[in-house]
Scaffold this active site. Sequence first.
Site, PDB file in Angstrom:
ATOM      1  N   ARG A 292       0.864  -1.181   0.000  1.00 20.90           N
ATOM      2  CA  ARG A 292       0.000   0.000   0.000  1.00 20.90           C
ATOM      3  C   ARG A 292       0.904   1.235   0.000  1.00 20.90           C
ATOM      4  O   ARG A 292       1.920   1.277   0.716  1.00 20.90           O
ATOM      5  CB  ARG A 292      -0.911   0.046   1.234  1.00 20.90           C
ATOM      6  CG  ARG A 292      -2.120  -0.877   1.167  1.00 20.90           C
ATOM      7  CD  ARG A 292      -3.135  -0.458   0.101  1.00 20.90           C
ATOM      8  NE  ARG A 292      -4.289  -1.341   0.057  1.00 20.90           N
ATOM      9  CZ  ARG A 292      -4.415  -2.413  -0.732  1.00 20.90           C
ATOM     10  NH1 ARG A 292      -3.439  -2.753  -1.551  1.00 20.90           N
ATOM     11  NH2 ARG A 292      -5.519  -3.135  -0.720  1.00 20.90           N
TER      12      ARG A 292
ATOM     13  N   GLU B 292      -2.411   7.588  -4.760  1.00 20.17           N
ATOM     14  CA  GLU B 292      -2.814   6.957  -6.020  1.00 20.17           C
ATOM     15  C   GLU B 292      -4.302   7.102  -6.331  1.00 20.17           C
ATOM     16  O   GLU B 292      -4.708   7.019  -7.488  1.00 20.17           O
ATOM     17  CB  GLU B 292      -2.434   5.462  -6.030  1.00 20.17           C
ATOM     18  CG  GLU B 292      -3.253   4.612  -5.060  1.00 20.17           C
ATOM     19  CD  GLU B 292      -2.914   3.128  -5.183  1.00 20.17           C
ATOM     20  OE1 GLU B 292      -1.716   2.797  -5.164  1.00 20.17           O
ATOM     21  OE2 GLU B 292      -3.858   2.312  -5.276  1.00 20.17           O
TER      22      GLU B 292
ATOM     23  N   HIS C 244      -0.707  -0.197  -9.679  1.00 20.01           N
ATOM     24  CA  HIS C 244      -1.477  -1.112  -8.820  1.00 20.01           C
ATOM     25  C   HIS C 244      -1.997  -2.301  -9.624  1.00 20.01           C
ATOM     26  O   HIS C 244      -3.214  -2.534  -9.700  1.00 20.01           O
ATOM     27  CB  HIS C 244      -2.618  -0.376  -8.118  1.00 20.01           C
ATOM     28  CG  HIS C 244      -2.995  -1.016  -6.809  1.00 20.01           C
ATOM     29  ND1 HIS C 244      -3.300  -0.293  -5.685  1.00 20.01           N
ATOM     30  CD2 HIS C 244      -3.100  -2.319  -6.449  1.00 20.01           C
ATOM     31  CE1 HIS C 244      -3.594  -1.129  -4.700  1.00 20.01           C
ATOM     32  NE2 HIS C 244      -3.478  -2.368  -5.140  1.00 20.01           N
TER      33      HIS C 244
HETATM   34  P1  NAD Z   1      -1.690 -11.059   5.273  1.00 18.40           P
HETATM   35  O1  NAD Z   1      -2.710 -10.547   6.238  1.00 18.40           O
HETATM   36  O2  NAD Z   1      -1.698 -12.505   4.899  1.00 18.40           O
HETATM   37  O3  NAD Z   1      -0.222 -10.706   5.820  1.00 18.40           O
HETATM   38  C1  NAD Z   1       0.139  -9.461   6.329  1.00 18.40           C
HETATM   39  C2  NAD Z   1       1.287  -9.699   7.294  1.00 18.40           C
HETATM   40  O4  NAD Z   1       1.768  -8.422   7.729  1.00 18.40           O
HETATM   41  C3  NAD Z   1       0.877 -10.485   8.564  1.00 18.40           C
HETATM   42  O5  NAD Z   1       1.746 -11.570   8.764  1.00 18.40           O
HETATM   43  C4  NAD Z   1       0.995  -9.449   9.668  1.00 18.40           C
HETATM   44  O6  NAD Z   1       1.400 -10.005  10.927  1.00 18.40           O
HETATM   45  C5  NAD Z   1       2.078  -8.554   9.096  1.00 18.40           C
HETATM   46  N1  NAD Z   1       2.178  -7.264   9.766  1.00 18.40           N
HETATM   47  C6  NAD Z   1       1.211  -6.593  10.441  1.00 18.40           C
HETATM   48  N2  NAD Z   1       1.730  -5.459  10.984  1.00 18.40           N
HETATM   49  C7  NAD Z   1       3.048  -5.446  10.639  1.00 18.40           C
HETATM   50  C8  NAD Z   1       4.109  -4.557  10.930  1.00 18.40           C
HETATM   51  N3  NAD Z   1       3.943  -3.482  11.701  1.00 18.40           N
HETATM   52  N4  NAD Z   1       5.325  -4.832  10.412  1.00 18.40           N
HETATM   53  C9  NAD Z   1       5.542  -5.947   9.674  1.00 18.40           C
HETATM   54  N5  NAD Z   1       4.563  -6.840   9.378  1.00 18.40           N
HETATM   55  C10 NAD Z   1       3.324  -6.581   9.863  1.00 18.40           C
HETATM   56  O7  NAD Z   1      -1.834 -10.142   3.983  1.00 18.40           O
HETATM   57  P2  NAD Z   1      -1.359 -10.486   2.501  1.00 18.40           P
HETATM   58  O8  NAD Z   1      -2.441 -11.211   1.787  1.00 18.40           O
HETATM   59  O9  NAD Z   1       0.007 -11.056   2.538  1.00 18.40           O
HETATM   60  O10 NAD Z   1      -1.309  -9.006   1.875  1.00 18.40           O
HETATM   61  C11 NAD Z   1      -0.379  -8.042   2.311  1.00 18.40           C
HETATM   62  C12 NAD Z   1      -0.748  -6.699   1.741  1.00 18.40           C
HETATM   63  O11 NAD Z   1      -0.558  -6.717   0.306  1.00 18.40           O
HETATM   64  C13 NAD Z   1      -2.232  -6.338   1.884  1.00 18.40           C
HETATM   65  O12 NAD Z   1      -2.504  -5.742   3.130  1.00 18.40           O
HETATM   66  C14 NAD Z   1      -2.443  -5.347   0.753  1.00 18.40           C
HETATM   67  O13 NAD Z   1      -2.204  -4.053   1.264  1.00 18.40           O
HETATM   68  C15 NAD Z   1      -1.358  -5.700  -0.246  1.00 18.40           C
HETATM   69  N6  NAD Z   1      -1.905  -6.184  -1.515  1.00 18.40           N
HETATM   70  C16 NAD Z   1      -1.516  -5.564  -2.669  1.00 18.40           C
HETATM   71  C17 NAD Z   1      -2.004  -6.003  -3.888  1.00 18.40           C
HETATM   72  C18 NAD Z   1      -1.599  -5.365  -5.209  1.00 18.40           C
HETATM   73  O14 NAD Z   1      -2.299  -5.531  -6.205  1.00 18.40           O
HETATM   74  N7  NAD Z   1      -0.490  -4.645  -5.258  1.00 18.40           N
HETATM   75  C19 NAD Z   1      -2.918  -7.073  -3.940  1.00 18.40           C
HETATM   76  C20 NAD Z   1      -3.272  -7.703  -2.734  1.00 18.40           C
HETATM   77  C21 NAD Z   1      -2.772  -7.243  -1.535  1.00 18.40           C
END
Ligand code: NAD
Length: 338
Positions: A244, A273, A305
């Site tokens: 994000r 964005e 994105h």
């Molecule tokens: P997820 O919930 O499986 O994993 C997120 C991880 O981040 C968890 O393990 C959590 O403990 C950790 N976390 C929380 N706070 C943290 C901190 N302060 N420091 C470090 N780690 C921390 O989520 P995911 O499915 O792996 O997705 C991650 C992110 O990817 C989503 O939140 C979304 O913002 C982003 N995303 C982007 C796209 C894209 O098209 N670019 C698509 C899907 C998701």
Amino acid sequence: MPTDTYRVAVFSHKPYDKEALATAASLHTTGPVRLDINYLEPRLCSDTVALAADYDCVCLFVNDEVNASTARALSQYGVSHIALRCAGYNNIDVSACHLAGISISHVPAYAPEAVAEHAMALILTLNRKMHKAYNRVKEGNFELQGLLGFTLFGKTIGVIGTGKIGKAFIKIARGFGCSILCYDPAPDQDITDSEVRYAPLNVVLSGSDIVSLHCPLTPQTAHIINHDAIQRMKQGVMLINTSRGGLVDTNALVSGLKTGHLGYVGLDVYEMESDLFFRDRSCEVIQDDTFQRLSTFHNVLITGHQGFFTQEAVSEIAQITIKNMYAAANGHPNSRFL
Ligand code: NAD
């Protein structure tokens, strides 16, 4: 059996959303409730909320915005459910929605490999300068000067957030022979690879040749990459953000690039964005000076994105979103309800 109609407004829709949602809806076995899905082009925000009047459900994407007043307005217009067709929900005031009697569902897991592969694509393209090589060869320029990369094998990659996407990315990076340093407040006990080690954030930042962000945007992670964090990183580090935009302080990024401390930056997301992405703006004068400055650096690669944008992920998102909307329509919340 009488059929109730559940009216859905899909905001910020694109032709590919319509196609995927229509296909998913046609595959869903209908029960006593029928979804009446309408596709609206505008982004949902306080200025456009009136478009939600008389719908039961709004289906939203990453740059639609529901703050407390929009949540109240949605409720007054009769909306009782928000079906997010994405994983992250930093754009929604969840407690304000609950207070207004609106339930929320999202798509917590869909082809995490899609985003992880995009992060690796950014790394490889930036490093081996594929975007420049493509243009050079097209123009009959076979000069190599300026295309020098580094061997990825043996490098250390810092992974911030080891959830579904972080873990998929680690697997890919291990395939390239990289060592992994990772930071997550909730470490995954199942990671047993000797080349994958959890460490405090500062150690991950200072010990990595490449840092890739895979954590959600929360009050704790907002600007997790700021001026101080950049100063802790190695000289010439590569920073990748497919998570994000708000995780990174863009002004600090520009400063770090100007001093040369940041050697490469790959972004699929950008702090501001919502005013830019998902639209053809090629005939407009872009007013965001920070974005324009960022895109002038030769060592910055920005995509709009598209990490999630594979056939498999789009289809999975649509299928789960349709399931979530049926669950809301039938009053049967599932584990994907927030
Ligand atoms: P997820 O919930 O499986 O994993 C997120 C991880 O981040 C968890 O393990 C959590 O403990 C950790 N976390 C929380 N706070 C943290 C901190 N302060 N420091 C470090 N780690 C921390 O989520 P995911 O499915 O792996 O997705 C991650 C992110 O990817 C989503 O939140 C979304 O913002 C982003 N995303 C982007 C796209 C894209 O098209 N670019 C698509 C899907 C998701």
